[in-house]
Write an enzyme that holds these catalytic residues in place. Structure first.
Site, short mmCIF file in Angstrom:
data_model
loop_
_atom_site.label_atom_id
_atom_site.label_comp_id
_atom_site.label_asym_id
_atom_site.label_seq_id
_atom_site.Cartn_x
_atom_site.Cartn_y
_atom_site.Cartn_z
N CYS A 122 9.51 -50.69 6.24
CA CYS A 122 10.10 -49.58 6.97
C CYS A 122 11.48 -49.88 7.56
O CYS A 122 11.92 -51.01 7.62
CB CYS A 122 9.15 -49.02 8.02
SG CYS A 122 7.69 -48.26 7.23
N LYS A 124 13.74 -49.97 10.27
CA LYS A 124 14.44 -50.87 11.19
C LYS A 124 13.74 -52.22 11.31
O LYS A 124 14.28 -53.15 11.89
CB LYS A 124 14.54 -50.23 12.59
CG LYS A 124 15.07 -48.81 12.60
CD LYS A 124 16.35 -48.66 11.81
CE LYS A 124 16.73 -47.21 11.62
NZ LYS A 124 15.76 -46.40 10.88
N SER A 469 18.98 -39.79 7.28
CA SER A 469 17.88 -40.51 6.65
C SER A 469 18.28 -40.92 5.25
O SER A 469 19.12 -40.29 4.59
CB SER A 469 16.66 -39.59 6.58
OG SER A 469 15.71 -40.08 5.66
#
Length: 555
Positions: A122, A124, A469
């Site tokens: 994912c 971060k 995103s």
């Protein structure tokens, strides 16, 4: 065998109290002579990309034990950007990157581990862990959790971004709310990171490209049994890396970062990688700036036809040969003698790679686009730079001139969408959403996907000092710097100002004289932080600009 760091907590007469504590964990005399390996996991039961990482961890620990090491697990924070999207929670996503790096540093330094296996996935989490690996410079290896399978809706592949885009289709009356409910039930059929070349998977691919993960690990699906093999082998490899004292600084060189950017351009990856690679490079002591991305992007073609801009998913990319096959296609543009966690060079790692699909991974002489997937724009609206994902833009929008429609927050913009007041040709501007202004530089997938779902992806541009995103499509320009909260020119924009975007020329400008911009900025009320307590207050006070990776500034 090099001296063990862990001897500082277990060797010698003075460490008898420490050994007593370690024995309480069930360690024997034999264990005390072994290397102590941290297993930094980001397991959590709320994030689809992480819910299986406890199983991956067991395989990692088994590999460590089989090679003569002692594993110790600890966890970090993990934010699901999909679940955090569109509300206050997204303000915590980018800040979590630095929190993760700090948490790993605290645990590894406090307990003097000899090596680290990072289990991540994912957006971060992988960057935060890479920052920690570079900062600590202790032998390390990564196991990324892998992407989820695509869902199928009426014979077409779908994922969570399909659901976001369907919101716009409902507003545009192209589908019904019943259709939307049917789609949401099938879009995400299992665990793993989201199914396209979004930020999570892009960063996994770049971790592999840098040499910090085993070849093939990034694109291997989360549910694939091979993932356990990658995990077990990574556990064995970390013990060897400790024995041979191979550190991240031996792998994460300037050349390794250039390899990662080269792969990124060919993949058509997420714009967020610009922030993350600069932050990781800073921790590694490697000089990297926006000009590096632009220079590489101009000479490396886009080769992979993968979501969101393309028609294939990560499973297709994996089946086509994955990152090793892509790197073999790019070999004339890579630094092939760089060391990797396998103990071999990039050249050796990709020697036997085979591309099985020239549709998913194009030949370099027949690219999807002649230039890479990310471009850096500059101009009087973004003197310090802005970032755009070129491969997700229609050719007709590579040059666009329109009137600004200005909004001072994502929430203000969301009200526009709900009232369906978007006009063809608009340049929609969302400001005060940068690292400091947001705070936290929120991703804005709901606005962008809704616009695309409404069929306006080829008639409307969006400009922001925030982020987009990795799943965003269309002419969406982010990371505009300086940000509005720092007095950047974007703060001077008013409704009706003529904004011009020219991606081939790499420019982002507003048709205003310098004096007019300066006068408008002088008349503005000084920015006041939106958050006055907690972690975000501390983050707002210390975060640096986007063009330097939105790093916590400790200078």
């Amino acid at each position: 065998m090099f001296p063990l760091r862990s001897d500082s907590i277990k060797a010698g007469l003075d460490r008898a109290p420490h050994r007593a504590l370690l024995r309480s964990l069930g360690l024997s005399e034999k264990h005390l002579d072994m290397s102590f390996i941290a297993v930094a996991n980001s397991y959590t039961s709320i994030v689809p990309g992480h819910v299986h990482l406890d199983k991956i961890e067991e395989e990692v620990k088994q590999g460590i034990r089989s090679s003569g090491g002692v594993p110790f697990r600890f966890d970090t924070a993990a934010v699901c950007d999909g679940l955090a999207m569109g509300h206050n929670g997204m303000k915590y996503s980018l800040p979590s990157r630095d929190l993760i790096a700090d948490a790993v540093e605290v645990m590894v330094e406090a307990h003097q581990f000899d090596g680290i296996v990072f289990i991540s996935n994912c957006d971060k989490v992988t960057p935060g862990m890479l920052m920690a690996a570079a900062r600590l410079d202790v032998p390390a290896i990564f196991v990324t959790g892998g992407p989820m399978r695509s869902g199928y809706f009426r014979d077409r592949k779908v994922g969570v971004v399909s659901v976001f885009e369907a919101l716009g289709q409902v507003k545009n009356k192209e589908i019904t709310e019943k259709d939307l409910r049917e789609l949401e039930k099938v879009a995400c059929p299992g665990y793993g990171s989201c199914n396209g070349m979004f930020t999570a998977n892009t960063m996994a691919c770049l971790t592999e490209a840098m040499g910090m993960a085993l070849p093939g690990c990034a694109t291997c699906l989360a549910e694939d049994s091979r993932k356990k093999l990658f995990a077990n082998e990574s556990g064995r490899r970390i013990v060897e890396l400790v024995r041979n004292n191979v550190k991240p600084s031996d792998i994460m060189t300037r050349e390794a970062f250039e390899n990662a950017i080269t792969v990124d351009m060919a993949l058509g990856g997420s714009t967020n990688t610009v922030l993350h690679l600069m932050a990781i490079a800073h921790e590694a002591g490697v000089k990297l700036d926006l000009s590096t991305f632009d220079e590489i992007g101009r000479r490396i073609p886009h080769l992979c036809d993968v979501f969101p801009g393309g028609k294939y998913d990560l499973e297709d990319l994996d089946r086509a040969g994955g990152i090793p096959a892509l790197m073999k296609e790019l070999q004339n543009s890579l630094h092939l003698d760089n060391m990797t966690v396998t103990g071999r060079t990039v050249r050796e790692n990709i020697a036997n790679a085979v591309r099985t699909s020239a549709d998913v991974i194009r030949p370099i002489e027949k690219p999807l686009h002649p230039e890479g997937g990310i471009a850096i724009l500059r101009g009087n609206l973004a003197p310090n730079g802005a970032v755009v994902k070129t491969t997700a833009i229609s050719p007709r929008m590579m040059h666009h001139r329109g009137c600004a429609r200005v909004f001072n927050s994502e929430e203000e913009f969301a009200r526009l969408i709900s009232n369906s007041e978007i006009r063809s040709g608009d340049v929609l501007v969302i400001r005060y959403e940068g690292p400091r202004g947001g705070p936290g530089m929120r991703e804005m997938l709901i606005p962008t996907s809704t616009i695309f779902g409404m069929g306006m992806g080829e008639s409307v541009a969006l400009v922001t000092d925030g982020r987009f995103s990795g799943g965003t499509r269309g002419p969406c320009i982010g990371h505009v710097s300086p940000e509005a909260a720092m007095g950047g020119p974007i703060a001077a924009l008013r409704d009706g100002d003529a904004v011009e975007i020219d991606i081939p020329k790499r420019t982002l400008t507003v048709e205003l004289e310098v004096e007019e911009i300066q006068n408008r900025l002088k008349s503005l009320t000084p920015f006041k932080p939106k958050v006055r307590s907690g972690y975000l207050m501390r983050y707002t006070a210390s975060v640096g600009p986007a063009e330097r990776g939105a790093l916590i500034d400790v200078s």
